[in-house]
Design an enzyme around this catalytic site. Structure first.
Site, PDB file in Angstrom:
ATOM      1  N   LYS A  58       0.848  -1.236   0.046  1.00 15.12           N
ATOM      2  CA  LYS A  58      -0.030  -0.105   0.072  1.00 15.12           C
ATOM      3  C   LYS A  58       0.853   1.301   0.170  1.00 15.12           C
ATOM      4  O   LYS A  58       0.647   2.189  -0.588  1.00 15.12           O
ATOM      5  CB  LYS A  58      -1.053   0.231   1.229  1.00 15.12           C
ATOM      6  CG  LYS A  58      -2.086  -1.033   1.080  1.00 15.12           C
ATOM      7  CD  LYS A  58      -2.756  -1.272   2.378  1.00 15.12           C
ATOM      8  CE  LYS A  58      -3.683  -2.439   2.148  1.00 15.12           C
ATOM      9  NZ  LYS A  58      -4.390  -2.479   3.311  1.00 15.12           N
ATOM     10  N   GLN A  97      -4.726  -1.382   9.732  1.00 18.91           N
ATOM     11  CA  GLN A  97      -4.650  -2.930   9.021  1.00 18.91           C
ATOM     12  C   GLN A  97      -5.372  -3.895  10.024  1.00 18.91           C
ATOM     13  O   GLN A  97      -4.823  -3.809  11.389  1.00 18.91           O
ATOM     14  CB  GLN A  97      -3.219  -3.098   8.721  1.00 18.91           C
ATOM     15  CG  GLN A  97      -2.732  -4.394   7.899  1.00 18.91           C
ATOM     16  CD  GLN A  97      -3.491  -4.272   6.453  1.00 18.91           C
ATOM     17  OE1 GLN A  97      -3.711  -3.209   5.948  1.00 18.91           O
ATOM     18  NE2 GLN A  97      -3.915  -5.399   6.106  1.00 18.91           N
ATOM     19  N   ASP A 149     -11.133   2.978   3.909  1.00 19.66           N
ATOM     20  CA  ASP A 149     -11.274   1.484   3.929  1.00 19.66           C
ATOM     21  C   ASP A 149     -12.885   1.125   3.872  1.00 19.66           C
ATOM     22  O   ASP A 149     -13.361   0.063   3.499  1.00 19.66           O
ATOM     23  CB  ASP A 149     -11.002   0.654   5.380  1.00 19.66           C
ATOM     24  CG  ASP A 149      -9.790  -0.172   4.978  1.00 19.66           C
ATOM     25  OD1 ASP A 149      -9.374  -0.496   4.067  1.00 19.66           O
ATOM     26  OD2 ASP A 149      -8.895  -0.258   6.069  1.00 19.66           O
TER      27      ASP A 149
HETATM   28  N1  GUN Z   1      -6.876  -6.838   6.363  1.00 22.72           N
HETATM   29  C1  GUN Z   1      -7.287  -7.649   5.301  1.00 22.72           C
HETATM   30  N2  GUN Z   1      -7.898  -6.851   4.321  1.00 22.72           N
HETATM   31  C2  GUN Z   1      -8.077  -5.549   4.822  1.00 22.72           C
HETATM   32  C3  GUN Z   1      -8.369  -4.288   4.403  1.00 22.72           C
HETATM   33  O1  GUN Z   1      -8.829  -4.333   3.211  1.00 22.72           O
HETATM   34  N3  GUN Z   1      -8.401  -3.114   4.934  1.00 22.72           N
HETATM   35  C4  GUN Z   1      -7.764  -3.402   6.438  1.00 22.72           C
HETATM   36  N4  GUN Z   1      -7.541  -2.114   6.872  1.00 22.72           N
HETATM   37  N5  GUN Z   1      -7.310  -4.349   6.666  1.00 22.72           N
HETATM   38  C5  GUN Z   1      -7.276  -5.440   6.052  1.00 22.72           C
END
Ligand code: GUN
Length: 298
Positions: free
Chosen positions: A55, A99, A122
């Site tokens: 990311k 995350q 998100d």
């Molecule tokens: N963990 C697995 N997928 C995601 C996501 O799309 N966003 C976040 N913040 N954590 C994750």
């Protein structure tokens, strides 16, 4: 049925990244606003570390300011909430992502709901969930994985899915439920199937659009796929395979790709399908947040 068209998520993500990069340059030139993405990682989950690194790399490639906050696994929930508060009130931060999964001593719901809805790139805040399920998609931040899936579906079938049956296997808040909301908003007839569904293969065979988001390697068999269906595989499962007598780890989806390809019109591969699209949608959400900020500043 001949072999399916393989939907190249990596190529589409690269195209979208170029568009986002160009729009970012324009935003900086015209408004002096650089999109800012803050990513919070608590603990040392290896998969999370890889996701967060990707990311950050993509954010930087788009020309964003990307800041990673890495906290030890034993950080208190109060300290994470304090950091979110600071990021909420920082005008240079347009997107905040914590995350998941968080360590067990933290309440994920409490943490995700502490993020300002206007910075919730998100799409996990109840305000954004509500906007999406009410069909107010333009005002919502849509979760990145289903948003990316939807773009690939639109590429194959157009924006109006009237008369088409969509089956989403999986009912998670991150993928299954928002995916169903997006498909419904596009006029598809939507079924959400899950582990308690009776005769799942028969339900899947009714799908013109089949989205698999269960997290079980190759669970969806070839004969679950209706001839001519579009198959979107959200699963990322690590399995052990033997190559030349050597055990190797390999990524595979929720769909038996080779068998499903014999029936589907188009199918996403794993890796190289949904995964790259998910990351680029996070960038799209962050850019949208920064553009809204710039517009509100006049
Ligand atoms: N963990 C697995 N997928 C995601 C996501 O799309 N966003 C976040 N913040 N954590 C994750």
């Amino acid at each position: 049925m001949t072999a399916a068209k393989i939907i190249d998520g990596k190529a589409k993500a690269a195209e979208l990244t170029a568009v986002i990069t160009a729009k970012t340059k324009k935003l900086i030139a015209e408004h002096g606003v650089t999109p800012g993405l803050s990513v919070v990682l608590v603990g040392e989950d290896p998969a999370s570390q890889v996701y967060v690194r990707n990311k950050k790399r993509t954010a930087e490639a788009c020309g964003f300011n990307s800041v990673q906050h890495t906290l030890p696994a034993d950080t208190s929930e109060a300290d994470v909430l304090k950091l979110i508060d600071t990021l909420n009130s920082d005008p240079s931060v347009h997107g905040i992502l914590v995350q998941l999964p968080l360590p067990d001593h933290m309440d994920e719901q409490k943490v995700t709901q502490a993020i300002l809805p206007s910075k919730d790139v998100d799409g996990f805040h109840d305000i954004n969930v509500g906007r999406l399920s009410a069909g107010h998609i333009d005002k919502a931040f849509v979760p990145c994985t289903p948003a990316g899936c939807m773009l690939m579906i639109e590429d194959q079938l157009g924006k109006d899915l009237s008369g088409l049956n969509a089956v989403v296997i999986g009912r998670s808040n991150i993928v299954g439920k928002p995916m169903a909301s997006l498909l419904l908003a596009a006029n598809a007839t939507v079924t959400i199937a899950h582990s308690r569904t009776k005769d799942l293969p028969a339900v899947a065979r009714g799908a013109d659009i089949l989205v698999a988001a269960v997290g079980r390697a190759r669970m969806v068999k070839g004969d679950w796929v209706k001839p001519g269906a579009i198959v979107i595989d959200v699963g990322i499962n690590r399995i052990e395979v033997e190559i030349d007598g050597e055990k190797k780890s390999k990524l595979t989806g929720d769909v038996d790709f080779a068998a499903a390809s014999e029936h589907a019109a188009a199918i996403t591969p794993v890796p190289g399908g949904v995964g790259p699209m998910t990351i680029v949608m996070l960038m799209a959400n962050t850019l949208a947040s920064a553009q809204r900020r710039a517009a509100s500043n006049g």
